[in-house]
Motif scaffolding. Structure first.
Motif, PDB file in Angstrom:
ATOM      1  N   ALA A  56      43.809  18.894  31.249  1.00  0.00           N
ATOM      2  CA  ALA A  56      43.355  17.654  31.885  1.00  0.00           C
ATOM      3  C   ALA A  56      43.106  16.586  30.820  1.00  0.00           C
ATOM      4  CB  ALA A  56      42.104  17.918  32.724  1.00  0.00           C
ATOM      5  N   ASP A  57      44.194  16.045  30.268  1.00  0.00           N
ATOM      6  CA  ASP A  57      44.002  15.097  29.166  1.00  0.00           C
ATOM      7  C   ASP A  57      43.511  13.722  29.633  1.00  0.00           C
ATOM      8  OD1 ASP A  57      46.555  14.749  30.228  1.00  0.00           O
ATOM      9  OD2 ASP A  57      47.527  14.425  28.286  1.00  0.00           O
ATOM     10  N   TRP A  58      43.855  13.317  30.865  1.00  0.00           N
ATOM     11  CA  TRP A  58      43.265  12.058  31.363  1.00  0.00           C
ATOM     12  C   TRP A  58      41.760  12.220  31.519  1.00  0.00           C
ATOM     13  CZ3 TRP A  58      46.498   8.896  29.919  1.00  0.00           C
ATOM     14  CH2 TRP A  58      47.773   8.673  30.436  1.00  0.00           C
ATOM     15  N   HIS A  59      41.351  13.367  32.017  1.00  0.00           N
ATOM     16  CA  HIS A  59      39.902  13.598  32.148  1.00  0.00           C
ATOM     17  C   HIS A  59      39.216  13.612  30.784  1.00  0.00           C
ATOM     18  CE1 HIS A  59      40.461  15.068  36.411  1.00  0.00           C
ATOM     19  NE2 HIS A  59      39.344  14.382  36.504  1.00  0.00           N
ATOM     20  N   ALA A  60      39.902  14.168  29.790  1.00  0.00           N
ATOM     21  CA  ALA A  60      39.323  14.172  28.444  1.00  0.00           C
ATOM     22  C   ALA A  60      39.145  12.743  27.942  1.00  0.00           C
ATOM     23  CB  ALA A  60      40.210  14.971  27.491  1.00  0.00           C
ATOM     24  N   PHE A  94      35.042   6.583  34.450  1.00  0.00           N
ATOM     25  CA  PHE A  94      34.220   7.792  34.449  1.00  0.00           C
ATOM     26  C   PHE A  94      33.527   8.000  35.804  1.00  0.00           C
ATOM     27  CE2 PHE A  94      30.655  10.576  33.447  1.00  0.00           C
ATOM     28  CZ  PHE A  94      31.345  11.590  32.798  1.00  0.00           C
ATOM     29  N   LEU A  95      33.137   6.896  36.434  1.00  0.00           N
ATOM     30  CA  LEU A  95      32.545   7.012  37.776  1.00  0.00           C
ATOM     31  C   LEU A  95      33.548   7.705  38.713  1.00  0.00           C
ATOM     32  CD1 LEU A  95      30.220   6.208  39.761  1.00  0.00           C
ATOM     33  CD2 LEU A  95      31.504   4.110  40.192  1.00  0.00           C
ATOM     34  N   GLY A  96      34.827   7.423  38.474  1.00  0.00           N
ATOM     35  CA  GLY A  96      35.870   7.989  39.339  1.00  0.00           C
ATOM     36  C   GLY A  96      36.373   9.356  38.891  1.00  0.00           C
ATOM     37  N   TYR A  97      35.690   9.989  37.962  1.00  0.00           N
ATOM     38  CA  TYR A  97      36.118  11.310  37.463  1.00  0.00           C
ATOM     39  C   TYR A  97      36.456  12.288  38.597  1.00  0.00           C
ATOM     40  CZ  TYR A  97      35.827  15.591  34.566  1.00  0.00           C
ATOM     41  OH  TYR A  97      36.094  16.780  33.938  1.00  0.00           O
TER      42      TYR A  97
END
Ligand code: TRP
Length: 326
Positions: free
Chosen positions: A41-45, A127-130
């Motif tokens: 999950a590189d976008w999440h990282a 980040f709110l939209g994680y």
């Protein structure tokens, strides 16, 4: 048809013993029963590490080494990187349009991280939209089950709510509501007794050298009331003993007796455990080293994985567009 699984890890650091017993071993077993999608999950990282973004691709490779060394099989499971499949970002956009802000700002994991991770500047739109992106990850593959630890349950609940809202708004049932496959995690505390975590720097990485492992285990807390070598120990409160329970079940009864009877001191006991763990990790580390030499192979695993993931993602996203009418 086998049921589908999707899970992911954020490439933000080296994988450690907690990942091995908490997730990887479980993923390896699930491969036989389910059709598995395992995602880096590189976008999440990036959502929390955007100030040090170059490290993410390094850790993506590093984590993939541990995945393969632990026994994830690219012929059996689909191993891929989130950013290689563009539909994750596209579906994220659509889900973010229909997700009310209140659902996100009330999410317990969000509140906790905003309060705790001051140094990261995560008060951002992204980040709110994680959890929205995480929902996109899951439903893009119509996953039936998501193997996760307890900390991720609020995200899964949000995912189900977003699915219901999508179905209600666009009058078409596309997605199954995914269930958590709660991993029965043997509680593996970090070296200092807190949760094993990269941010507490209290972990043993799967790639740590024997000397580093010896040093780290030497620093572990044992029974704080056992001061003299001749004091009887209390394995039930000792962190090292917990490690024996998880990693050396065959030795644990003997260790228990020797500690209670003060037949062995904490220092000696830790030395023994360090040597045991070094041996235990040896085959994993050897496989890691062999794979590391072959960067082309790793790239190929991700390329083929992305190809297979893209096929499914493209299908689902076409259905999504059709349901919306765009
Ligand atoms: N949020 C997960 C974690 O921190 C990682 C993740 C991203 C994930 N996308 C996912 C887990 C989809 C399960 C399904 O551990």
């Amino acid at each position: 048809m086998r049921k589908r699984i999707l899970s992911g890890m954020r490439p933000t650091g080296s994988l450690h013993l907690g990942h091995l017993v908490g997730a990887l071993k479980n993923w390896v077993d699930l491969q036989h029963e389910y059709q598995c999608f395992f995602m880096i999950a590189d976008w999440h990282a990036l959502m929390s590490e955007y100030k040090d973004s170059k490290k993410i691709s390094e850790y993506s490779f590093d984590n993939l080494l541990d995945w393969l060394a632990a026994g994830l099989n690219p012929d059996q499971s689909i191993l891929f990187k989130q950013s290689d499949v563009v539909e994750h970002a596209e579906l994220n956009l659509i889900l973010s349009i229909i997700t009310p802000l209140g659902w996100l700002s009330r999410c317990p994991t969000y509140k906790e991280q905003i309060n705790e991770l001051h140094e990261k500047e995560i008060s951002t739109h992204g980040f709110l939209g994680y959890p929205v992106l995480q929902a996109a990850d899951i439903i893009l593959y119509k996953a039936d089950c998501v193997p996760v630890g307890e900390d991720q349950l609020p995200h899964l609940e949000l995912c189900r709510e977003i699915i219901r809202r999508f179905h209600y708004l666009f009058k078409k049932e596309i997605f199954p509501e995914p269930e958590a496959l709660l991993t029965i995690i043997p509680k593996l505390a970090g070296l200092d007794g807190r949760k094993m975590s990269k941010s507490y720097d209290n972990f043993i990485a799967l790639s740590d050298t024997p000397d580093v492992i010896r040093e780290k285990i030497k620093s572990m807390f044992t029974d704080p009331q056992r001061i003299k070598r001749t004091d009887p120990g209390r394995p039930e409160v000792c962190n090292v003993y917990k490690y024996y329970q998880v990693f050396a079940p065959k030795m644990k009864d003997d260790v228990y007796k020797e500690c209670k009877g003060a037949d062995i001191g904490c220092v000696q006991d830790k030395e023994r455990f360090a040597e045991f763990l070094i041996e235990l990790l040896k085959p994993h580390q050897q496989r890691r080293r062999d794979l590391e030499k072959n960067k082309d192979y790793l790239e190929e695993v991700l390329r083929k994985g992305a190809e297979k993931a893209r096929e499914v993602a493209f299908e689902t996203f076409s259905e999504v567009k059709k349901a919306i009418g765009i």
